[in-house]
Scaffold this active site. Structure first.
Site, PDB file in Angstrom:
ATOM      1  N   ALA A 245       1.998  -8.544   1.552  1.00 29.20           N
ATOM      2  CA  ALA A 245       2.447  -7.303   0.933  1.00 29.20           C
ATOM      3  C   ALA A 245       1.317  -6.647   0.146  1.00 29.20           C
ATOM      4  O   ALA A 245       1.116  -5.441   0.213  1.00 29.20           O
ATOM      5  CB  ALA A 245       3.644  -7.569   0.017  1.00 29.20           C
ATOM      6  N   GLU A 246       0.555  -7.461  -0.622  1.00 25.97           N
ATOM      7  CA  GLU A 246      -0.601  -6.918  -1.336  1.00 25.97           C
ATOM      8  C   GLU A 246      -1.742  -7.912  -1.400  1.00 25.97           C
ATOM      9  O   GLU A 246      -1.520  -9.133  -1.481  1.00 25.97           O
ATOM     10  CB  GLU A 246      -0.244  -6.513  -2.785  1.00 25.97           C
ATOM     11  CG  GLU A 246       0.093  -5.059  -2.961  1.00 25.97           C
ATOM     12  CD  GLU A 246       1.558  -4.778  -2.758  1.00 25.97           C
ATOM     13  OE1 GLU A 246       1.938  -3.592  -2.665  1.00 25.97           O
ATOM     14  OE2 GLU A 246       2.327  -5.745  -2.701  1.00 25.97           O
ATOM     15  N   THR A 247      -2.937  -7.351  -1.362  1.00 22.52           N
ATOM     16  CA  THR A 247      -4.162  -8.060  -1.722  1.00 22.52           C
ATOM     17  C   THR A 247      -4.726  -7.382  -2.961  1.00 22.52           C
ATOM     18  O   THR A 247      -4.900  -6.158  -2.975  1.00 22.52           O
ATOM     19  CB  THR A 247      -5.196  -8.017  -0.588  1.00 22.52           C
ATOM     20  OG1 THR A 247      -4.676  -8.703   0.560  1.00 22.52           O
ATOM     21  CG2 THR A 247      -6.510  -8.658  -1.010  1.00 22.52           C
TER      22      THR A 247
END
Length: 264
Positions: free
Chosen positions: A45-47
């Site tokens: 979903a996020e880095t």
């Protein structure tokens, strides 16, 4: 070019729960295009990318397709990495986001708590565009800075909503929060963001900057417990403090490694 990479499960006390985030500590920013490619390759979903800056850490967040204004679980994961792997001294970390301003993370034992600005939201009409992407009609709707928030009558309805991601993807904004009063916690939620490259986010810390002030007003209390009803589920401890929201949770490491990237 070799870079450190960590994968941390946030807002959970066990591996394979909560929301996995990648964290990439840097000494200086990479080109935006390369950070976006790393986010796409990680396919989480996020880095989060963090850079030391005048006694604090600059932070940016990338989904597989876009850079976002604010991400709670990847900030929690970044704090875990700094505390446990990157030698940060003390129990407080100051972050700064070019898009969201000053942020803070503190630790008390294993509990990590984020300090984020509250969202500003307004009621909006329950238009067909908002409701057609959901199998159950919500009771009311709001629009915050980046997300829509749709309120339902029960936890069961939130759990049973069947999203039509193609229709939700046409809505202007980062995504859609669905929420209701909880049965065993103060409130529950889910988060859909196909327009940001994430159909259903497992646990969305930033959505609680909208959820917390809403439910604080509805329930007449400023300290609340929350659960996100994704398949992985996540537990959050929330507190409204003026125009800020404290969002607490645990985190567990899954992966410590190194990536080899080269921008052609």
């Amino acid at each position: 070019m070799k870079l450190k990479l960590y994968q941390i499960d946030a807002f959970t006390d066990k591996v394979f729960g909560g929301n996995p985030a990648a964290v990439c500590p840097l000494q200086q920013w990479l080109p935006d295009s390369l950070m976006q490619k790393i986010g796409m390759e990680n396919n989480l979903a996020e880095t989060a990318f963090i850079v030391p800056e005048n006694g604090r850490y600059a932070i940016r967040w990338f989904t597989p397709t876009i850079e976002v204004d604010l991400c709670g679980h990847a900030t929690l994961a970044s704090a875990y990495v700094l505390f446990h792997y990157e030698g940060h001294a003390g129990d407080e970390i100051l972050f700064h986001s070019p898009r969201s301003g000053p942020l803070k993370a503190t630790r008390k034992g294993a509990l990590l708590t984020l300090d984020f600005p509250t969202d500003v939201y307004e009621p909006v009409a329950l238009t067909p565009e908002l409701t057609d992407g959901l199998s159950i009609r919500p009771r009311e709707a709001f629009k915050g800075k980046t997300d829509f928030m749709l309120v339902f009558d029960s936890e069961e309805q939130v759990r049973n909503v069947q999203p039509d991601f193609q229709k939700i993807a046409t809505l202007p904004g980062r995504g859609v929060i669905v929420t209701a009063k909880g049965d065993a916690v103060d409130f529950v939620s889910r988060f859909f963001a196909p327009q940001s490259g994430v159909n259903e986010d497992p646990v969305t810390g930033s959505a609680h900057t909208t959820l917390t002030p809403y439910w604080a007003a509805q329930l007449g209390k400023t300290t609340l417990t929350a659960r996100q009803l994704s398949a992985r589920q996540g537990e959050l401890q929330c507190r409204l403090v003026g125009n800020r929201v404290e969002i607490g949770g645990f985190a567990k490491p899954y992966l410590v490694g190194e990536i080899d990237v080269e921008e052609k």
